[in-house]
Design an enzyme around this catalytic site. Sequence first.
Site, PDB file in Angstrom:
ATOM      1  N   GLY A  18     142.118  -6.164  -1.729  1.00  0.00           N
ATOM      2  CA  GLY A  18     143.370  -7.100  -0.778  1.00  0.00           C
ATOM      3  C   GLY A  18     141.811  -8.949  -1.500  1.00  0.00           C
ATOM      4  O   GLY A  18     142.524  -9.714  -0.571  1.00  0.00           O
ATOM      5  N   THR A  19     141.129  -8.963  -1.857  1.00  0.00           N
ATOM      6  CA  THR A  19     140.489  -9.927  -1.883  1.00  0.00           C
ATOM      7  C   THR A  19     140.501 -10.695  -3.787  1.00  0.00           C
ATOM      8  O   THR A  19     140.241 -10.814  -4.232  1.00  0.00           O
ATOM      9  CB  THR A  19     138.584  -9.435  -2.177  1.00  0.00           C
ATOM     10  OG1 THR A  19     138.180  -8.802  -3.211  1.00  0.00           O
ATOM     11  CG2 THR A  19     138.840  -9.814  -0.838  1.00  0.00           C
ATOM     12  N   GLY A  20     141.555  -9.039  -4.363  1.00  0.00           N
ATOM     13  CA  GLY A  20     141.405  -9.625  -6.114  1.00  0.00           C
ATOM     14  C   GLY A  20     142.592 -10.665  -6.427  1.00  0.00           C
ATOM     15  O   GLY A  20     143.036 -10.962  -5.761  1.00  0.00           O
ATOM     16  N   ASP A 177     157.177  -2.577 -10.971  1.00  0.00           N
ATOM     17  CA  ASP A 177     157.312  -3.408 -12.084  1.00  0.00           C
ATOM     18  C   ASP A 177     157.838  -5.190 -11.923  1.00  0.00           C
ATOM     19  O   ASP A 177     159.006  -4.488 -11.494  1.00  0.00           O
ATOM     20  CB  ASP A 177     158.284  -2.480 -13.443  1.00  0.00           C
ATOM     21  CG  ASP A 177     158.480  -3.482 -14.399  1.00  0.00           C
ATOM     22  OD1 ASP A 177     157.978  -4.667 -14.202  1.00  0.00           O
ATOM     23  OD2 ASP A 177     158.912  -2.546 -15.548  1.00  0.00           O
ATOM     24  N   HIS A 178     157.130  -5.680 -11.947  1.00  0.00           N
ATOM     25  CA  HIS A 178     157.360  -6.934 -10.960  1.00  0.00           C
ATOM     26  C   HIS A 178     158.901  -7.612 -11.405  1.00  0.00           C
ATOM     27  O   HIS A 178     159.665  -8.305 -10.998  1.00  0.00           O
ATOM     28  CB  HIS A 178     156.029  -8.166 -11.002  1.00  0.00           C
ATOM     29  CG  HIS A 178     155.537  -8.660 -12.333  1.00  0.00           C
ATOM     30  ND1 HIS A 178     155.062  -8.097 -12.611  1.00  0.00           N
ATOM     31  CD2 HIS A 178     156.431  -9.759 -12.507  1.00  0.00           C
ATOM     32  CE1 HIS A 178     154.723  -8.373 -14.165  1.00  0.00           C
ATOM     33  NE2 HIS A 178     155.581 -10.189 -14.187  1.00  0.00           N
ATOM     34  N   ASP A 235     151.303  -3.518 -23.050  1.00  0.00           N
ATOM     35  CA  ASP A 235     151.336  -4.219 -21.701  1.00  0.00           C
ATOM     36  C   ASP A 235     153.018  -4.615 -21.694  1.00  0.00           C
ATOM     37  O   ASP A 235     152.763  -5.309 -20.147  1.00  0.00           O
ATOM     38  CB  ASP A 235     150.560  -5.765 -22.250  1.00  0.00           C
ATOM     39  CG  ASP A 235     150.697  -6.954 -21.207  1.00  0.00           C
ATOM     40  OD1 ASP A 235     150.173  -6.292 -19.849  1.00  0.00           O
ATOM     41  OD2 ASP A 235     150.433  -7.956 -21.263  1.00  0.00           O
ATOM     42  N   HIS A 240     157.938  -3.144 -19.277  1.00  0.00           N
ATOM     43  CA  HIS A 240     159.098  -4.459 -18.303  1.00  0.00           C
ATOM     44  C   HIS A 240     160.604  -4.492 -19.660  1.00  0.00           C
ATOM     45  O   HIS A 240     161.272  -4.563 -19.027  1.00  0.00           O
ATOM     46  CB  HIS A 240     158.052  -5.682 -18.662  1.00  0.00           C
ATOM     47  CG  HIS A 240     157.181  -6.106 -18.318  1.00  0.00           C
ATOM     48  ND1 HIS A 240     157.237  -5.698 -17.026  1.00  0.00           N
ATOM     49  CD2 HIS A 240     155.832  -6.675 -17.934  1.00  0.00           C
ATOM     50  CE1 HIS A 240     155.633  -5.943 -16.047  1.00  0.00           C
ATOM     51  NE2 HIS A 240     155.376  -6.576 -16.929  1.00  0.00           N
TER      52      HIS A 240
HETATM   53  P1  NAD Z   1     140.803  -8.088  -9.973  1.00  0.00           P
HETATM   54  O1  NAD Z   1     139.381  -7.396 -10.876  1.00  0.00           O
HETATM   55  O2  NAD Z   1     140.893  -9.728  -9.419  1.00  0.00           O
HETATM   56  O3  NAD Z   1     140.535  -7.167  -8.106  1.00  0.00           O
HETATM   57  C1  NAD Z   1     140.455  -5.935  -7.591  1.00  0.00           C
HETATM   58  C2  NAD Z   1     140.172  -5.716  -6.224  1.00  0.00           C
HETATM   59  O4  NAD Z   1     139.489  -4.447  -6.488  1.00  0.00           O
HETATM   60  C3  NAD Z   1     139.099  -6.433  -5.950  1.00  0.00           C
HETATM   61  O5  NAD Z   1     139.599  -7.255  -4.655  1.00  0.00           O
HETATM   62  C4  NAD Z   1     138.478  -5.656  -5.659  1.00  0.00           C
HETATM   63  O6  NAD Z   1     137.205  -5.519  -4.728  1.00  0.00           O
HETATM   64  C5  NAD Z   1     138.590  -4.052  -5.531  1.00  0.00           C
HETATM   65  N1  NAD Z   1     138.349  -3.923  -5.942  1.00  0.00           N
HETATM   66  C6  NAD Z   1     137.767  -3.080  -7.092  1.00  0.00           C
HETATM   67  N2  NAD Z   1     136.626  -1.697  -7.483  1.00  0.00           N
HETATM   68  C7  NAD Z   1     136.526  -1.429  -5.403  1.00  0.00           C
HETATM   69  C8  NAD Z   1     136.343   0.088  -5.049  1.00  0.00           C
HETATM   70  N3  NAD Z   1     135.178   0.624  -5.727  1.00  0.00           N
HETATM   71  N4  NAD Z   1     136.455  -0.301  -3.826  1.00  0.00           N
HETATM   72  C9  NAD Z   1     137.328  -0.986  -2.807  1.00  0.00           C
HETATM   73  N5  NAD Z   1     137.478  -1.851  -3.438  1.00  0.00           N
HETATM   74  C10 NAD Z   1     137.491  -2.040  -4.828  1.00  0.00           C
HETATM   75  O7  NAD Z   1     142.335  -7.745 -10.384  1.00  0.00           O
HETATM   76  P2  NAD Z   1     143.329  -7.849 -10.068  1.00  0.00           P
HETATM   77  O8  NAD Z   1     143.657  -9.016 -11.243  1.00  0.00           O
HETATM   78  O9  NAD Z   1     143.878  -8.332  -8.926  1.00  0.00           O
HETATM   79  O10 NAD Z   1     144.649  -7.062 -10.622  1.00  0.00           O
HETATM   80  C11 NAD Z   1     144.261  -5.675  -9.310  1.00  0.00           C
HETATM   81  C12 NAD Z   1     145.300  -3.971 -10.021  1.00  0.00           C
HETATM   82  O11 NAD Z   1     146.510  -5.227 -10.127  1.00  0.00           O
HETATM   83  C13 NAD Z   1     145.286  -3.841 -11.038  1.00  0.00           C
HETATM   84  O12 NAD Z   1     145.635  -2.878 -11.703  1.00  0.00           O
HETATM   85  C14 NAD Z   1     146.122  -4.642 -12.386  1.00  0.00           C
HETATM   86  O13 NAD Z   1     145.934  -4.224 -13.664  1.00  0.00           O
HETATM   87  C15 NAD Z   1     147.141  -4.666 -11.615  1.00  0.00           C
HETATM   88  N6  NAD Z   1     147.765  -5.815 -12.102  1.00  0.00           N
HETATM   89  C16 NAD Z   1     147.172  -7.220 -11.863  1.00  0.00           C
HETATM   90  C17 NAD Z   1     147.794  -8.541 -12.831  1.00  0.00           C
HETATM   91  C18 NAD Z   1     147.576  -9.123 -11.821  1.00  0.00           C
HETATM   92  O14 NAD Z   1     148.503 -11.101 -12.145  1.00  0.00           O
HETATM   93  N7  NAD Z   1     146.484 -10.182 -11.625  1.00  0.00           N
HETATM   94  C19 NAD Z   1     149.622  -8.123 -12.462  1.00  0.00           C
HETATM   95  C20 NAD Z   1     150.401  -7.278 -13.415  1.00  0.00           C
HETATM   96  C21 NAD Z   1     148.711  -5.987 -12.223  1.00  0.00           C
END
Ligand code: NAD
Length: 483
Positions: A18-20, A177-178, A235, A240
């Site tokens: 949720g913070t990613g 798949d968005h 990718d 997609h």
């Molecule tokens: P990110 O690295 O920014 O965030 C990862 C998140 O996971 C953070 O909140 C982190 O605290 C949490 N995390 C990591 N290890 C953890 C653990 N051991 N326990 C609990 N929480 C943990 O990654 P993101 O870019 O937000 O991507 C997340 C997923 O979505 C990935 O699988 C990525 O491939 C997919 N995704 C991302 C995007 C994008 O635009 N960012 C697009 C499509 C798919």
Amino acid sequence: MVSRVIPVDTFDLVIFGGTGDLARRKILPGLYVRFLAGQIPEGARIVGAARSEFDDDGYRSFVSESIAEFVAKSKQDKTAISEFLKCIHYVPIDALGKGGWPDLAKLMRLDTIRAFYLSVGPRLFGPLAERLHAHGIANDKSRIVVEKPFGRDLKSACALNAVLAESFEEHQIYRIDHYLGKETVQNLMAVRFGNILFEPLWNSQYVDHIQITVAETVGVGGRGGYYDKSGAMRDMVQNHMMQLLCLIAMEPPSTFEPDAVRDEKLKVIRALDPVESHEIVRGQYLEGENGASYQIEAENPDSHAESFIALRTHISNWRWNGTPIYLRTGKRLRARVSEIAVVFKDPPHSIFGPQEGRRGNVLVIRLQPDEGMNLRVTIKEPGPGGMRLIEVPLDMSFAEALGNDGDDIPDAYERLIMDVIRGNQTLFMRGDEVEAAWAWTDPIIAAWEDRHDKPKPYDPGSSGPEDSLMLLHRDGRRWREIR
Ligand code: NAD
């Protein structure tokens, strides 16, 4: 026209990660916009769960900042934001540890829809699914949402499916798949199956070929590490583009039920011919005048990953036998455009005599930048002096046709999250679909790995390598311009 809002039952939604980046840019802003539209019911709880040591208030500030940054200014309403923030909670959890789980369990309510969004890397899917069950947080009515990439080949995708299957039934698993959440993609089905006009022509007797293009102007940017191991095939194409191809080519399902639609999509993937090496062109952008080079951006001077791919394939079934399908995607191309073009054959006989440079009917379904459709039809050039034919577009921008500036078309993530809460899996990939897609992709990748294929260089800002033009020229066809 303002879109109609269909209410959903109240829910507890937990966002792991949720913070990613994804939560910050898409999931949380999307939920706020649905709240503003009146679709988030009273009492709904949205719980961030990640490793950072936030409390509820700290996370609310994080959410509020993500709204400020990623929601259109016209939709940032102070009162609505502070009401929305009341739904927000936070639990610090390490997916691989023990702490936090009892706190999360306490927050979950009985008889409420529970959805768990795993916005984390795939290596955490298994540990999270397992712990959700072990702590009694997931039950038979829970739903789990997983992000891409769903594996990097058939073997790893099967392993992920198996790990999820240990804790959840297939009807509880939502593989996002968005692209499938885009309005136009769903409109593809509405246009095909809601009109009598197109379907009789939708076959190899009338369709000369189909082109699907997903062109980006951006490079790999900060995603170099991930992208370099993946390339455009993994990718973009495997997920997609394959999904778009399924929707354009599938047989009419008997109902709009999730499994009826997904059964038809699966049949398309299984009917795809293997791709021969002469039917595929891989490219990599290389330092041009503006200095953009894939290898520098990806920080791998020896990289052979493709930032561009163009390929020709066929669907071996009665409907499509003899109609080639061309797929093309790449980074740092001339323009940002995603479209599907159905190129029809010429009429069997021209009563107007030879017409220099005349091109046939083309139906273009645009996914971005401006979602809409465009049908190229032939008319008479105005004025005296005989019958000269020209093509004009019958153009429909959804934003214009629906009388808004596009703001009311929900973002793909907004729609998909609401579908999860509703329990509707139509726009999510089923496990067997993903596996079938990898089963088609794996041998293509293995073939170029075996011959140590090097991608062809192309100029940033171009349409990709010259050889990709040849792919169609050889067949007497040409790509639509990327613009
Ligand atoms: P990110 O690295 O920014 O965030 C990862 C998140 O996971 C953070 O909140 C982190 O605290 C949490 N995390 C990591 N290890 C953890 C653990 N051991 N326990 C609990 N929480 C943990 O990654 P993101 O870019 O937000 O991507 C997340 C997923 O979505 C990935 O699988 C990525 O491939 C997919 N995704 C991302 C995007 C994008 O635009 N960012 C697009 C499509 C798919």
